[in-house]
Write an enzyme that holds these catalytic residues in place. Sequence first.
Site, short mmCIF file in Angstrom:
data_model
loop_
_atom_site.label_atom_id
_atom_site.label_comp_id
_atom_site.label_asym_id
_atom_site.label_seq_id
_atom_site.Cartn_x
_atom_site.Cartn_y
_atom_site.Cartn_z
N HIS A 125 0.88 -1.18 0.00
CA HIS A 125 0.00 0.00 0.00
C HIS A 125 0.91 1.23 0.00
O HIS A 125 2.03 1.18 0.53
CB HIS A 125 -0.81 -0.07 1.31
CG HIS A 125 -1.90 0.93 1.46
ND1 HIS A 125 -1.68 2.21 1.85
CD2 HIS A 125 -3.24 0.81 1.29
CE1 HIS A 125 -2.84 2.85 1.93
NE2 HIS A 125 -3.80 2.03 1.59
N ASP B 124 3.21 -4.78 8.10
CA ASP B 124 1.98 -4.01 8.01
C ASP B 124 0.82 -5.00 8.14
O ASP B 124 0.50 -5.72 7.20
CB ASP B 124 1.96 -3.28 6.66
CG ASP B 124 0.63 -2.61 6.39
OD1 ASP B 124 -0.27 -2.70 7.24
OD2 ASP B 124 0.50 -1.99 5.31
N GLN C 135 -4.34 -5.44 7.08
CA GLN C 135 -5.35 -6.32 6.48
C GLN C 135 -5.34 -7.72 7.09
O GLN C 135 -6.01 -8.60 6.56
CB GLN C 135 -5.10 -6.43 4.96
CG GLN C 135 -5.27 -5.14 4.21
CD GLN C 135 -6.72 -4.64 4.19
OE1 GLN C 135 -7.65 -5.39 4.48
NE2 GLN C 135 -6.90 -3.38 3.87
N LYS D 177 -10.23 -1.14 10.65
CA LYS D 177 -10.35 -2.33 9.81
C LYS D 177 -10.56 -3.55 10.70
O LYS D 177 -10.48 -4.69 10.26
CB LYS D 177 -9.08 -2.52 8.96
CG LYS D 177 -8.86 -1.37 7.96
CD LYS D 177 -7.65 -1.65 7.10
CE LYS D 177 -7.10 -0.42 6.41
NZ LYS D 177 -7.92 0.07 5.32
N1 PLP Z 1 -1.70 -0.91 4.84
C1 PLP Z 1 -2.64 -1.61 4.18
C2 PLP Z 1 -2.29 -2.97 3.65
C3 PLP Z 1 -3.90 -1.06 4.00
O1 PLP Z 1 -4.83 -1.76 3.34
C4 PLP Z 1 -4.17 0.22 4.50
C5 PLP Z 1 -5.48 0.85 4.28
O2 PLP Z 1 -6.22 0.50 3.39
C6 PLP Z 1 -3.18 0.89 5.19
C7 PLP Z 1 -1.95 0.30 5.34
C8 PLP Z 1 -3.40 2.25 5.75
O3 PLP Z 1 -4.34 2.19 6.78
P1 PLP Z 1 -4.89 3.54 7.43
O4 PLP Z 1 -5.45 4.35 6.30
O5 PLP Z 1 -5.93 3.07 8.38
O6 PLP Z 1 -3.76 4.22 8.10
#
Ligand code: PLP
Length: 573
Positions: free
Chosen positions: A126, A203, A206, A229
């Site tokens: 991401h 990370d 998900q 999430k």
């Molecule tokens: N990492 C992954 C794999 C994600 O899917 C997301 C959000 O969709 C994020 C990081 C970022 O999350 P946030 O926007 O809650 O900080």
Amino acid sequence: MQPLQLLDASVRAQFPLFTSTASAMPLIYLDSAASTQQPTAVIAAVSDYHRQSHANIHRGVYQLSQTATRLYEEARLTVARFLNAADPAECIFTRGATESINLVAACWGAANLHAGDEIILSTLEHHSNIVPWQLIAQKTGAQIRVIPINDAGELELEAYRQLLSPRTRLVAVNQVSNALGTINPVREIIAAAHAVGAVVLIDGAQWVAHGVTDVQALDADFYVFSGHKLYGPTGIGVLYGKRHLLDAMPPYQGGGDMIEQVTFERTTYAPLPSKYEAGTPNISGAVGLATAIKWVEALGLAQISAHEQALLQHATARLSAIFGLEIKGTAAQKSGVVSWVVVDPPLSTLDIGVELDLRGICIRTGHHCCQPLMERLGIAATARASFGVYNNLDDIDRLADALTEIIAAARAKQSAQLEKGGWEDLKLTTAASPAAAAAEIAEVFEFLPDWPQRHQYVIDLGDKLPPMPAALKTAATAVHGCQSTVHIAARLAPGSTDMIEFLADSDANLVRGLIALLQQLYSGQSAAAILAFDAEAFFASIGLDQHLSMSRRNGLAAMVQRVRQLAQRVVIS
Ligand code: PLP
């Protein structure tokens, strides 16, 4: 094939959004990878906190402040137990996964990265696990290396091993890809990185809502996730870090609560976790997150995983049976995410998303904040359905049936369309000015009672747009800032010194409709009249902006901007 093991309908009944009778159409929510809905238990915990227990924490001597402090610190204990952290002080509350990664990149990176060092990321990341590393790489001179993927969307582990070297200082990868659903073998990835002395950030945005997390068993150095999430509130998330790493890093932000002592000459910092929690934190968010964690644990992560795998199995079978639809991401290990494109007939993901929305089905379309991954797949975007505990087989069937219907309608339309186009087919406006054309459009919008009918009107306009000849679709006519492909070619109308006419096209039907509206407003008008007209205010006044996502609004603004630039050029020359 595994037998389907689905959660009971009583789970869905705990989510007020799905029991609300406000909407005529039952809501089918298939965007849990973007954000999960919240059960009553979480909503009530946040509300009760505000009603009964709110005060600032860590400072007040009065009972209420101590109650709020206790709730906040108990939330940390819950997070630590959930992650199996060795010490609750290793769990820092942040705004979410993004802030957690930025914190590590800025603080650990500043203290540990030097020119020539290498950071390994993966193609599946991401943007929030790419851009923070680019920022610190630019500052320190470190280099970014990228783990490739195979066509199924799985990491190429052999290539990863070859990238590892004594220069590798950090590896940052997700446990699950938000765009494709691939579950990555993070334990193996961590062990290989440790063997060359590198630190690893996982990370888990998900993952945490879909399976058990044990940071000690993984031996993760840093682990991040977001509350929203995980059936919790927005604006709260966690950074887990091993104590010796967090202790050795400089602070992230300065302010209240993160200090031990301040003089104008020098400040000493509070111990963990306060060192990284400057200012008043999101107390109710932490309370909501802890409640969400307990709620998920009570349901059982094994049961949640079995439920989502059953939905995935059913969705994969139904969607792959639809002619013209291609699933993107076919890894052997996947979470409850299905991404797809429609290639026959080619249908933009924007149109798929809008058509599904008109049927009460919420999915995500676009690049999913994974542009490098989209580039690797050779596509601009996918449509994505992602599952949560409240989804059932009927949701999937409704999605598959709607997609079958949408694709069949697109196919029928495509074969009915005549091949025509070019400047000869362009019908110039008969309105006296852009404002007069705007008044005509506003009148039609007024007459159409709701968004589905207005949407259909815009789509019908787009259908009548003369196609743009392929020869005019060049880099020079491409409009940037739109998620769909858009080209605009403008010229002075033959025989005129100031009248502009333009041809434009897009792969998305809705965007073609917006182009048709722009043509009604502008084509055949003088450059001066175009420059005098405020198109954005007009689109807002007819309520169109309410139904367009931010990226679509930006795309429309980029198209307006392009026409204005062309008009400007005529005025100057
Ligand atoms: N990492 C992954 C794999 C994600 O899917 C997301 C959000 O969709 C994020 C990081 C970022 O999350 P946030 O926007 O809650 O900080």
